[in-house]
Design an enzyme around this catalytic site. Structure first.
Site, PDB file in Angstrom:
ATOM      1  N   LYS A  99     -10.394  -1.316   6.847  1.00 60.73           N
ATOM      2  CA  LYS A  99      -9.116  -1.077   7.514  1.00 60.73           C
ATOM      3  C   LYS A  99      -9.461  -0.655   8.946  1.00 60.73           C
ATOM      4  CE  LYS A  99      -5.207   2.127   7.510  1.00 60.73           C
ATOM      5  NZ  LYS A  99      -3.980   2.390   6.758  1.00 60.73           N
ATOM      6  N   ARG A 158       0.699  10.344   0.625  1.00 60.95           N
ATOM      7  CA  ARG A 158       1.033  11.408   1.576  1.00 60.95           C
ATOM      8  C   ARG A 158       2.169  12.263   1.102  1.00 60.95           C
ATOM      9  NH1 ARG A 158       1.697   7.626   6.849  1.00 60.95           N
ATOM     10  NH2 ARG A 158      -0.245   6.557   6.438  1.00 60.95           N
ATOM     11  N   THR A 161      -3.984   6.113   2.394  1.00 59.49           N
ATOM     12  CA  THR A 161      -4.234   7.493   2.820  1.00 59.49           C
ATOM     13  C   THR A 161      -5.077   8.224   1.767  1.00 59.49           C
ATOM     14  OG1 THR A 161      -1.980   7.399   3.731  1.00 59.49           O
ATOM     15  CG2 THR A 161      -3.195   9.425   4.087  1.00 59.49           C
ATOM     16  N   GLU A 210       0.874  -1.178   0.000  1.00 60.94           N
ATOM     17  CA  GLU A 210       0.000   0.000   0.000  1.00 60.94           C
ATOM     18  C   GLU A 210       0.904   1.219   0.000  1.00 60.94           C
ATOM     19  OE1 GLU A 210      -2.643   0.258   3.475  1.00 60.94           O
ATOM     20  OE2 GLU A 210      -2.410   2.434   3.395  1.00 60.94           O
TER      21      GLU A 210
HETATM   22  C1  3PG Z   1      -1.015   3.708   7.938  1.00 62.59           C
HETATM   23  O1  3PG Z   1      -0.821   4.637   7.265  1.00 62.59           O
HETATM   24  O2  3PG Z   1      -1.741   2.776   7.618  1.00 62.59           O
HETATM   25  C2  3PG Z   1      -0.362   3.679   9.243  1.00 62.59           C
HETATM   26  O3  3PG Z   1       0.260   4.899   9.504  1.00 62.59           O
HETATM   27  C3  3PG Z   1       0.634   2.605   9.385  1.00 62.59           C
HETATM   28  O4  3PG Z   1       0.765   2.479  10.717  1.00 62.59           O
HETATM   29  P1  3PG Z   1       2.162   2.149  11.376  1.00 62.59           P
HETATM   30  O5  3PG Z   1       3.119   3.186  10.869  1.00 62.59           O
HETATM   31  O6  3PG Z   1       1.917   2.259  12.872  1.00 62.59           O
HETATM   32  O7  3PG Z   1       2.538   0.759  10.953  1.00 62.59           O
END
Ligand code: 3PG
Length: 206
Positions: free
Chosen positions: A126, A42, A66, A38
């Site tokens: 999610k 961002r 995101t 994924e």
């Molecule tokens: C995301 O964007 O899905 C999360 O920020 C990922 O979470 P993590 O950095 O705690 O693994």
């Protein structure tokens, strides 16, 4: 979405800051045994990074993350994302996703959000930010009233707790950035990323 999550219990969450990193990063994940990723929208480089992976790494199963509005959803479809993930849910996003053929994982972290997503016909979500909102305990509590809902849990998950999540019957997969930590990408440590991917794969037996 069911097939994707079923076959891929660990989904690396990737932040691409330089387009040039996209292809070697995807190749390192694949070499470590994780073809799915994924890429979060961002950064400015994200869209071009996804396009580069789609073009040069055809074995990658690439989704965007995101995704917070319909515009980002449509861009993701246009550049060839095979799935789309959002950290939360808005009606605008749920509507555009409902009309799309691209599998979508809406972000939820509460019963009401879940009910709204189910109303729109989604059954895969999610669960974010997993650890911060109650993690395993909340997921267990959701099993009773929402037995049809399945989750990709994300947020605060790493090698130390990934199996606790995957052992839950309503968790099909987990997402996390621990395999592609930004310092590793910045320093182009592709071997380390490959090793971390391999470790994650052996842990969950896929
Ligand atoms: C995301 O964007 O899905 C999360 O920020 C990922 O979470 P993590 O950095 O705690 O693994």
């Amino acid at each position: 979405m069911n097939d994707l999550l079923n076959s891929h219990p660990i989904i690396p969450v990737v932040v691409i800051e330089r387009v040039e990193d996209a292809v070697p990063l995807a190749e390192a994940l694949i070499a470590g045994g994780l073809p799915i990723m994924e890429v979060t929208l961002r950064t400015e480089a994200a869209v071009a990074g996804i396009e580069a992976i789609v073009k040069h790494v055809p074995s990658a199963i690439i989704g965007s993350g995101t995704v917070c509005n319909p515009q980002q959803f449509t861009i993701s479809e246009d550049i060839g994302c095979q799935f789309i993930v959002s950290p939360g849910s808005t009606d605008a996003l749920l509507k555009v996703a409902q009309a799309s053929s691209v599998p979508f994982l809406p972000g939820v972290c509460s019963p009401s959000e879940l009910m709204r997503g189910l109303d729109y016909g989604f059954e895969h979500f999610k669960f974010f930010p997993a650890e911060a909102v109650g993690g395993i305990r909340l997921l267990k509590a959701l099993q009773g009233p929402f037995s049809q809902a399945k989750f990709c849990a994300t947020g605060g998950i790493g090698l130390h707790n990934v199996m606790d999540y995957l052992d839950l019957k309503n968790v099909m997969s987990v997402g996390g950035s621990w395999i592609t930590e930004s310092s590793l990408v910045r320093e182009k440590r592709w071997q380390d990323i490959q090793r971390l991917a391999g470790e994650a794969v052996s842990l969950c037996g896929h």
